[in-house]
Write an enzyme that holds these catalytic residues in place. Structure first.
Site, PDB file in Angstrom:
ATOM      1  N   THR A 152      35.587  41.404  35.756  1.00  0.00           N
ATOM      2  CA  THR A 152      35.203  40.046  36.129  1.00  0.00           C
ATOM      3  C   THR A 152      34.650  39.270  34.943  1.00  0.00           C
ATOM      4  OG1 THR A 152      34.634  40.954  38.299  1.00  0.00           O
ATOM      5  CG2 THR A 152      33.972  38.710  37.875  1.00  0.00           C
ATOM      6  N   SER A 192      39.749  44.531  40.971  1.00  0.00           N
ATOM      7  CA  SER A 192      41.042  44.313  41.646  1.00  0.00           C
ATOM      8  C   SER A 192      41.346  42.828  41.790  1.00  0.00           C
ATOM      9  CB  SER A 192      41.013  44.969  43.032  1.00  0.00           C
ATOM     10  OG  SER A 192      39.844  44.591  43.741  1.00  0.00           O
ATOM     11  N   LYS A 252      27.704  41.359  40.288  1.00  0.00           N
ATOM     12  CA  LYS A 252      28.530  41.268  39.073  1.00  0.00           C
ATOM     13  C   LYS A 252      29.081  39.865  38.888  1.00  0.00           C
ATOM     14  CE  LYS A 252      32.668  41.311  41.300  1.00  0.00           C
ATOM     15  NZ  LYS A 252      33.829  40.412  41.166  1.00  0.00           N
ATOM     16  N   SER A 308      39.472  35.689  36.396  1.00  0.00           N
ATOM     17  CA  SER A 308      38.151  35.624  37.020  1.00  0.00           C
ATOM     18  C   SER A 308      37.680  34.183  37.197  1.00  0.00           C
ATOM     19  CB  SER A 308      37.128  36.394  36.172  1.00  0.00           C
ATOM     20  OG  SER A 308      35.813  36.142  36.625  1.00  0.00           O
TER      21      SER A 308
END
Length: 337
Positions: A246, A136, A189, A252
């Site tokens: 990501t 998101s 992550k 990102s």
């Protein structure tokens, strides 16, 4: 309609404030930065972090914590992970027994190895702490692009309530009882995304990135399950879903910082260039310590740590990953006799 306080006026806090406002809720947004509050109040746009996204006139911005959180139906904690504990401590006097706090940042505290929800619970023991996580990016949520996330909570009642508050035609919300697994997936992550960015900066291709994503989620899941998280959290939106976006997205900050490092910048130079908190940098040392504590092999995460903090040449780190001892992909799968 709910009365909601948003702690943090960065890109994510602002995007969620816009989402909740569009859902019909009354929203007050806090920032520690007086200039940011002035800019948002007057320009009705976050010029540096969400340019072009207009903010409604009835959304309030303030530097006062008490008016932001006291008496609110729930509070969204959207400050960068390094400031979660200190902000929670400052919020504590104004939080009522059982008041819901939704943490939306991602990280692990290096000194204690606590997740963010654990830090909040330690600083605000009277709160009902939940988390929101998943693939998101704020830039897309702020523009109303279709997004799917997960709400994690201790009780189904709290999860169902928050699901209803956040759900919209462009923001689909699932629920989960596995707060720990969700937070570990969301934090770790970012470290793998740094590796993916470094590989991009070195000029490596899609094959390399696919390998990093796939073997990266294997590392995250190994550690997460060993710590008590559910495997489903790592195979779903808060694990592989968040990892994919990501590692691949132009939005990102972790991937961008990694890319700059792969291009030859130091860690600090890359962070300065990104101009936002690169949470993977703060989670890397904690992840290495967790691997040691739980005796879990984390080869990609360890190499990222060496590049960031031990001046390891990124290309050499990739070579060392490739030249490790050969092994089966899934050691639990038996060979037929």
């Amino acid at each position: 309609m709910a009365n909601v306080g948003i702690m943090g006026a960065g890109s994510w806090g602002t995007a969620l404030a816009l989402l909740l406002h569009k859902n019909g809720h009354q929203v007050t947004v806090w920032s520690i930065n007086e200039d940011e509050v002035k800019m948002l109040s007057e320009k009705r746009e976050h010029e540096s972090k969400l340019p072009g996204v207009k903010i409604p006139e009835d959304m309030m911005f303030t530097t006062d914590i008490e008016s932001t959180v006291k008496g609110k139906d729930f509070v969204v904690l959207a400050v960068p992970s390094p400031f979660t504990r200190s902000t929670s401590r400052n919020m504590c006097p104004f939080i009522a027994e059982g008041q819901i706090i939704v943490d939306v940042a991602k990280g692990i505290e290096e000194s204690t190895l606590m997740t963010l929800s654990q830090q909040i619970e330690e600083e605000i023991p009277q709160a009902d702490v939940a988390v929101l996580s998943g693939p998101s990016h704020a830039e897309e949520v702020g523009r109303g692009l279709p997004t799917t996330v997960v709400i994690g909570a201790k009780t189904k009642e709290t999860a169902d309530y928050l699901q209803e508050m956040f759900m919209s035609e462009v923001f689909r919300v699932y629920t989960s009882p596995d707060i720990l697994g969700m937070e570990l997936g969301g934090s770790l992550k970012n470290v793998i995304a740094l590796a993916a960015g470094i590989a991009d900066g070195l000029g490596y291709g899609d094959n390399t990135k696919a390998a990093l994503i796939t073997r990266g989620i294997a590392e995250i899941a190994r550690l997460g399950v060993k710590m008590g998280g559910a495997i489903e959290s790592f195979t779903g939106l808060t694990g592989i879903g968040d990892l994919i976006v990501t590692c691949a997205s132009v939005h990102s900050r972790n991937r961008k910082a990694g890319y700059l490092i792969g291009q030859g910048m130091s860690m600090q130079e890359a962070m300065d260039e990104v101009k936002m908190v690169v949470e993977g940098v703060y989670s890397t040392k904690a992840a290495v310590k967790l691997g040691e504590k739980y005796d879990v092999s984390l080869p990609i995460i360890n190499k990222v740590n060496e590049v960031l903090f031990e001046n390891k040449d990124p290309r050499e780190a990739v070579n060392e990953l490739m030249l490790r001892d050969s092994k089966a992909e899934h050691t639990a799968l038996p060979w037929k006799e």
